[in-house]
Motif scaffolding. Structure first.
Motif, PDB file in Angstrom:
ATOM      1  N   LYS A   4      39.758  43.122  42.590  1.00  0.00           N
ATOM      2  CA  LYS A   4      39.459  43.758  43.876  1.00  0.00           C
ATOM      3  C   LYS A   4      38.042  44.317  43.926  1.00  0.00           C
ATOM      4  CE  LYS A   4      41.317  47.252  47.053  1.00  0.00           C
ATOM      5  NZ  LYS A   4      42.395  48.266  47.236  1.00  0.00           N
ATOM      6  N   ASN A   5      37.577  44.898  42.824  1.00  0.00           N
ATOM      7  CA  ASN A   5      36.299  45.615  42.823  1.00  0.00           C
ATOM      8  C   ASN A   5      35.106  44.760  42.408  1.00  0.00           C
ATOM      9  OD1 ASN A   5      37.630  47.984  43.559  1.00  0.00           O
ATOM     10  ND2 ASN A   5      37.993  48.560  41.433  1.00  0.00           N
ATOM     11  N   ASN A   6      35.342  43.502  42.085  1.00  0.00           N
ATOM     12  CA  ASN A   6      34.256  42.636  41.632  1.00  0.00           C
ATOM     13  C   ASN A   6      34.302  41.297  42.361  1.00  0.00           C
ATOM     14  OD1 ASN A   6      33.158  44.178  39.077  1.00  0.00           O
ATOM     15  ND2 ASN A   6      35.395  44.210  38.892  1.00  0.00           N
ATOM     16  N   ASN A   7      33.181  40.615  42.367  1.00  0.00           N
ATOM     17  CA  ASN A   7      33.087  39.319  43.035  1.00  0.00           C
ATOM     18  C   ASN A   7      33.507  38.215  42.063  1.00  0.00           C
ATOM     19  OD1 ASN A   7      32.512  37.364  44.958  1.00  0.00           O
ATOM     20  ND2 ASN A   7      30.342  37.273  44.422  1.00  0.00           N
ATOM     21  N   ILE A   8      34.814  38.053  41.908  1.00  0.00           N
ATOM     22  CA  ILE A   8      35.363  37.031  41.012  1.00  0.00           C
ATOM     23  C   ILE A   8      35.455  35.702  41.762  1.00  0.00           C
ATOM     24  CG2 ILE A   8      37.323  36.391  39.562  1.00  0.00           C
ATOM     25  CD1 ILE A   8      35.852  38.855  38.573  1.00  0.00           C
ATOM     26  N   LYS A   9      34.973  34.622  41.150  1.00  0.00           N
ATOM     27  CA  LYS A   9      34.961  33.314  41.811  1.00  0.00           C
ATOM     28  C   LYS A   9      36.271  32.561  41.635  1.00  0.00           C
ATOM     29  CE  LYS A   9      31.304  30.807  41.103  1.00  0.00           C
ATOM     30  NZ  LYS A   9      30.194  30.150  40.372  1.00  0.00           N
ATOM     31  N   ALA A  56      47.799  41.398  45.170  1.00  0.00           N
ATOM     32  CA  ALA A  56      47.572  42.811  45.486  1.00  0.00           C
ATOM     33  C   ALA A  56      46.111  43.103  45.834  1.00  0.00           C
ATOM     34  CB  ALA A  56      48.008  43.687  44.305  1.00  0.00           C
ATOM     35  N   SER A  57      45.198  42.279  45.327  1.00  0.00           N
ATOM     36  CA  SER A  57      43.778  42.500  45.604  1.00  0.00           C
ATOM     37  C   SER A  57      43.419  42.170  47.048  1.00  0.00           C
ATOM     38  CB  SER A  57      42.925  41.648  44.665  1.00  0.00           C
ATOM     39  OG  SER A  57      42.975  40.271  45.020  1.00  0.00           O
ATOM     40  N   GLY A  58      44.281  41.384  47.713  1.00  0.00           N
ATOM     41  CA  GLY A  58      44.004  40.989  49.084  1.00  0.00           C
ATOM     42  C   GLY A  58      42.998  39.862  49.196  1.00  0.00           C
ATOM     43  N   LYS A  59      42.632  39.259  48.065  1.00  0.00           N
ATOM     44  CA  LYS A  59      41.655  38.175  48.064  1.00  0.00           C
ATOM     45  C   LYS A  59      42.336  36.825  47.901  1.00  0.00           C
ATOM     46  CE  LYS A  59      37.794  40.869  46.186  1.00  0.00           C
ATOM     47  NZ  LYS A  59      36.757  40.936  45.120  1.00  0.00           N
ATOM     48  N   SER A  60      41.665  35.806  48.402  1.00  0.00           N
ATOM     49  CA  SER A  60      42.146  34.437  48.231  1.00  0.00           C
ATOM     50  C   SER A  60      41.247  33.752  47.220  1.00  0.00           C
ATOM     51  CB  SER A  60      42.105  33.688  49.567  1.00  0.00           C
ATOM     52  OG  SER A  60      42.546  32.356  49.411  1.00  0.00           O
ATOM     53  N   LEU A  61      41.759  33.553  46.004  1.00  0.00           N
ATOM     54  CA  LEU A  61      40.968  32.984  44.921  1.00  0.00           C
ATOM     55  C   LEU A  61      41.606  31.701  44.402  1.00  0.00           C
ATOM     56  CD1 LEU A  61      40.238  36.134  42.703  1.00  0.00           C
ATOM     57  CD2 LEU A  61      38.690  35.059  44.325  1.00  0.00           C
ATOM     58  N   PRO A  62      40.800  30.720  44.024  1.00  0.00           N
ATOM     59  CA  PRO A  62      41.367  29.554  43.333  1.00  0.00           C
ATOM     60  C   PRO A  62      41.837  29.967  41.942  1.00  0.00           C
ATOM     61  CG  PRO A  62      38.959  29.426  43.373  1.00  0.00           C
ATOM     62  CD  PRO A  62      39.346  30.594  44.236  1.00  0.00           C
ATOM     63  N   TRP A  63      43.045  29.561  41.575  1.00  0.00           N
ATOM     64  CA  TRP A  63      43.575  29.917  40.265  1.00  0.00           C
ATOM     65  C   TRP A  63      44.329  28.731  39.668  1.00  0.00           C
ATOM     66  CZ3 TRP A  63      48.898  29.829  39.718  1.00  0.00           C
ATOM     67  CH2 TRP A  63      49.648  29.893  40.909  1.00  0.00           C
ATOM     68  N   GLN A  64      44.436  28.763  38.352  1.00  0.00           N
ATOM     69  CA  GLN A  64      45.051  27.651  37.621  1.00  0.00           C
ATOM     70  C   GLN A  64      45.784  28.205  36.405  1.00  0.00           C
ATOM     71  OE1 GLN A  64      42.170  25.061  35.834  1.00  0.00           O
ATOM     72  NE2 GLN A  64      43.679  23.587  35.088  1.00  0.00           N
ATOM     73  N   VAL A  65      46.901  27.581  36.069  1.00  0.00           N
ATOM     74  CA  VAL A  65      47.656  27.956  34.874  1.00  0.00           C
ATOM     75  C   VAL A  65      47.659  26.783  33.903  1.00  0.00           C
ATOM     76  CG1 VAL A  65      49.865  28.708  33.926  1.00  0.00           C
ATOM     77  CG2 VAL A  65      49.158  29.506  36.188  1.00  0.00           C
ATOM     78  N   VAL A  66      47.264  27.066  32.659  1.00  0.00           N
ATOM     79  CA  VAL A  66      47.315  26.062  31.602  1.00  0.00           C
ATOM     80  C   VAL A  66      48.266  26.582  30.523  1.00  0.00           C
ATOM     81  CG1 VAL A  66      46.023  24.780  29.862  1.00  0.00           C
ATOM     82  CG2 VAL A  66      44.948  25.323  32.057  1.00  0.00           C
ATOM     83  N   THR A  67      49.209  25.762  30.116  1.00  0.00           N
ATOM     84  CA  THR A  67      50.198  26.164  29.116  1.00  0.00           C
ATOM     85  C   THR A  67      49.954  25.423  27.804  1.00  0.00           C
ATOM     86  OG1 THR A  67      51.832  26.597  30.846  1.00  0.00           O
ATOM     87  CG2 THR A  67      52.653  26.376  28.597  1.00  0.00           C
TER      88      THR A  67
END
Length: 231
Positions: A181-186, A211-222
């Motif tokens: 929320k507090n940083n500009n995460i890409k 919860a941050s209210g941001k829309s970010l690209p995310w990926q899960v690697v197992t």
């Protein structure tokens, strides 16, 4: 005057120094391995140190205390810029790590791609310059041991946060929410083991993004226990 101010539970404090790093006003110092509110007039009562504490040793209380002295705080902050002063435990002081890719490696050497310190979720500050425009890697600590090429395939070009939801007390969601929320995460990449307990790490990141209210690209690697990427 009667006002809201922080209270540090000496019995709970584990001496990690995260609160001292998070306190921009410099009201908290590490003394004999414990966090101590040394300057009550430096404490603004806003509680930036609360989410940084991994053991919930900090709380608010209302009591007689000197008024917040903004002028003194600004003077102290200016002095810190011109002098190298201790800030909590040296092992938790946030710093970026520059890698000289042009330096040749010796035969058999494997270069490190870790670009910041600390990297443990419980110890990393909520705000740090290296979070700006960062691709965030949130990984279970076992993944780096199970997967041999972890530095090159995952840590490279990422800001790395590691943890183990089974061994660490509490949930990572609140801390990760503040970071996102507090940083500009890409972007956010989650690397977990195939074992069920690692689902706690994955869920914490997903809940934090929401919860941050941001829309970010995310990926899960197992990663499997024998060191392969699960397809």
């Amino acid at each position: 005057m009667l006002r809201k101010i922080i209270k540090i539970d000496d019995n709970k404090c584990n001496g990690c120094g995260a609160c001292a790093s998070a306190c921009h006003e410099g009201a908290i110092e590490m003394i004999n391995g414990k966090a101590v509110l040394t300057r009550e007039d430096y404490c603004d009562g806003l509680g930036d140190c609360l989410p940084a504490c991994p053991v919930d040793a900090i709380s608010f209380e209302e009591r007689e205390a000197p008024a917040y002295n903004e002028e003194a705080v600004k003077k102290a902050q200016a002095e810190k810029k011109s002098a190298k002063l201790p800030c909590g435990c040296p092992g938790t002081k946030a710093k970026a790590i520059r890698r000289e890719s042009s330096i040749p490696q010796k035969a058999g050497d494997t270069p490190s791609f870790l670009s910041q310190w600390p990297c443990q979720i419980k110890l990393v500050p909520v705000n740090a310059p290296y979070f700006e425009n960062a691709n965030l890697l949130v990984a279970a600590d076992c993944t780096a041991y199970a997967y041999g090429n972890f530095h090159y395939d995952f840590i490279r070009n990422h800001i790395t946060l590691i943890g183990c939801p089974k061994l660490d007390e509490g949930d990572y969601t609140e801390k990760l929410t503040q970071i996102i929320k507090n940083n500009n995460i890409k972007s956010v990449k989650i690397v977990r083991m195939e074992v069920p307990c690692c689902g706690g790490l994955e869920n914490a990141v997903k809940n934090a993004i929401k919860a941050s209210g941001k829309s970010l690209p995310w990926q899960v690697v197992t990663i499997t226990t024998d060191g392969k990427i699960l397809e």
